[in-house]
Design a protein around this motif. Sequence first.
Motif, mmCIF file in Angstrom:
data_model
loop_
_atom_site.group_PDB
_atom_site.id
_atom_site.type_symbol
_atom_site.label_atom_id
_atom_site.label_comp_id
_atom_site.label_asym_id
_atom_site.label_seq_id
_atom_site.Cartn_x
_atom_site.Cartn_y
_atom_site.Cartn_z
ATOM 1 N N SER A 390 59.635 -38.002 -24.999
ATOM 2 C CA SER A 390 60.807 -37.387 -25.612
ATOM 3 C C SER A 390 61.447 -38.321 -26.629
ATOM 4 C CB SER A 390 61.815 -37.001 -24.529
ATOM 5 O OG SER A 390 62.965 -36.431 -25.100
ATOM 6 N N LEU A 391 61.587 -39.585 -26.255
ATOM 7 C CA LEU A 391 62.203 -40.550 -27.154
ATOM 8 C C LEU A 391 61.329 -40.802 -28.375
ATOM 9 C CD1 LEU A 391 64.744 -42.224 -27.400
ATOM 10 C CD2 LEU A 391 63.625 -44.055 -26.131
ATOM 11 N N ARG A 392 60.016 -40.812 -28.175
ATOM 12 C CA ARG A 392 59.086 -41.003 -29.286
ATOM 13 C C ARG A 392 59.220 -39.871 -30.305
ATOM 14 N NH1 ARG A 392 53.282 -40.613 -27.338
ATOM 15 N NH2 ARG A 392 53.668 -42.671 -26.446
ATOM 16 N N GLY A 393 59.311 -38.629 -29.811
ATOM 17 C CA GLY A 393 59.485 -37.498 -30.723
ATOM 18 C C GLY A 393 60.797 -37.560 -31.473
ATOM 19 N N ASN A 394 61.840 -38.000 -30.778
ATOM 20 C CA ASN A 394 63.159 -38.163 -31.390
ATOM 21 C C ASN A 394 63.090 -39.152 -32.558
ATOM 22 O OD1 ASN A 394 66.457 -38.716 -29.886
ATOM 23 N ND2 ASN A 394 65.882 -38.306 -31.973
ATOM 24 N N ILE A 395 62.444 -40.283 -32.324
ATOM 25 C CA ILE A 395 62.345 -41.323 -33.346
ATOM 26 C C ILE A 395 61.490 -40.858 -34.519
ATOM 27 C CG2 ILE A 395 61.450 -43.641 -33.780
ATOM 28 C CD1 ILE A 395 62.239 -44.308 -30.896
ATOM 29 N N LYS A 396 60.445 -40.108 -34.226
ATOM 30 C CA LYS A 396 59.567 -39.623 -35.291
ATOM 31 C C LYS A 396 60.328 -38.717 -36.256
ATOM 32 C CE LYS A 396 55.075 -37.432 -36.042
ATOM 33 N NZ LYS A 396 53.899 -36.803 -35.380
#
Length: 570
Positions: A390-396
Amino acid sequence: MVAALTYLPTELIQRIFEFTVVETDSQYWLYNLVALIDFSVSSRGGGSITEDFLTNYVRKNLMVLDLTCEATQDSILRAEYGFLKRLLPYIDMDAQYIRVVDLETNVDKAQNLKAEKLIVIFDEFSDLKLIETFFPLANSNSNITEFVFCVRNIKSSFYSPLEKLHIANIVADIDINTLYLDFVDSNIYSDQNLFGIFDPDIFQLINKNYRNFFSKTNEKGKKRPPICKKICFPFVETLNLDYMALDSFFNSILHKLTTKIKTFERNNEFDVDKNLNLNSTTTVAALIIKSILQQFFNNFHISFPNLVTLNFIKMSTYPNNNEITQCCNFIDLSSYVLNKCLSENISINFLFQLHSLKNWSMPKIKEFTGHKFKYDETTFSGSPERYIKSLRGNIKILQEMAINETNDGTCYFRVKLIPEGVEKTQIIDWIPFTSSFSDDTFKQRHHLKRPMICLKNNSLRSLTVKIIRIEKCSSIRIQGFYLPNLQELFINNTLCDTTQHQKQASNDMSCIEFTSWNELSQCKKLGFAQLEDDSNYVLNISNLQDHLPNLDLRESFPTFFDIRQKFVVV
């Protein structure tokens, strides 16, 4: 400027203020005048020459129209309001001070006024349409109108009375040069509305094109309505602001403002030919939102000339008890907010400008409680895989927005979230680079080696940071701090640790490195909070010497004994 007058001859003081106060083009002429009065009274500066100048200038040039309710008038006359109590002693209360009752019973008093500058005092209960009664009566050449709003409590708002004046469109030839907010105390508290500044409909009071956008359905006045150009909190020294105020205002832009504009667009009710240049790649709604927000940040100014402390607070109400807790400003960078910005064609740079207080002037500020970022899944429990994904998608999403919105196509944002002048503050949930954020693509691994946010500030001396810790035994690269005068960096991961963070980070040993994406040349001390979950940090001494060249290793680390060491553990 006023403090420097203590060293000048009284004749020169008079000449200076003949230029700064009498100059009608100055938007701060009234504040300059009251500041001189304050200086003259508090330090007896200037002597009789300054005193005579003040008295003669005020008696000749000013008139006051008081439209406040009876309770507020009593407080004004008892000299309880900080701004007015400095000015009114120089006003001839019999000849220059007009109250609502005077408009009805003493027409001669208004007709005899010939001053060029009108000061309108009002509160949340005032009917500003009474100005319509005053202007035909007054034999006046008034060409500058200042408004002073007397704040009665934490929920007071100037918006409602000014909105009625705006709709009535009475004084079409007069702009509100500066709206002054006056308080009984110099230490003030505000809810999310900030006395009307963060009202969802504030844009119609400050944007000269706003009414034109909706002119097909809004009844036009005689000319354009008065526009408020500047708001000043003249003698406020401490502002305690609700920690959700800025975030709530941005959410009102994302939802209420965009909904209104879409409704008008759907009904084809815009009068856009006169105001906007359309092309095939932009919509009417997108252009109007951009115009309104640019006007807000570039042409509308909020001034705190004496503010020293800006605290963000959380207010909890219990039966018979109000609890106030100091905390950090809330910055929501979750995927929901980012996707909403994308769908509404609103640049995320406007969010950073809002939280950076871009259009605020605070020349004396020293204390600022700081910021707390919110990303996806940072406050919820769940599996480590779900958390990281979830955090990875947010940062992307943030990186893609940066590439599209920055002028040079970089994958990071340059921000000034800390006001210049602040020397000590904190940031909670700063995202470092960690391999956990990378997916299988080279492109994202390449972007993630750069900071997502580059923070710039020249005055900061001490910064406390809470780093988001993702998983056990991860390598954490701290980057994005361009703080050339920072002397102390304190990493405190005991701040606001959630169950999720503790679950991921307990009983581990994380390697911390600094990258070249920092400017910390003056940092002398690096501190760490004592962790309670048996976690440790490992730091490479060579890396510290490369990126923190002035760091005092012996003062920073109890475990440092000799320069021949390669690592220190804290």
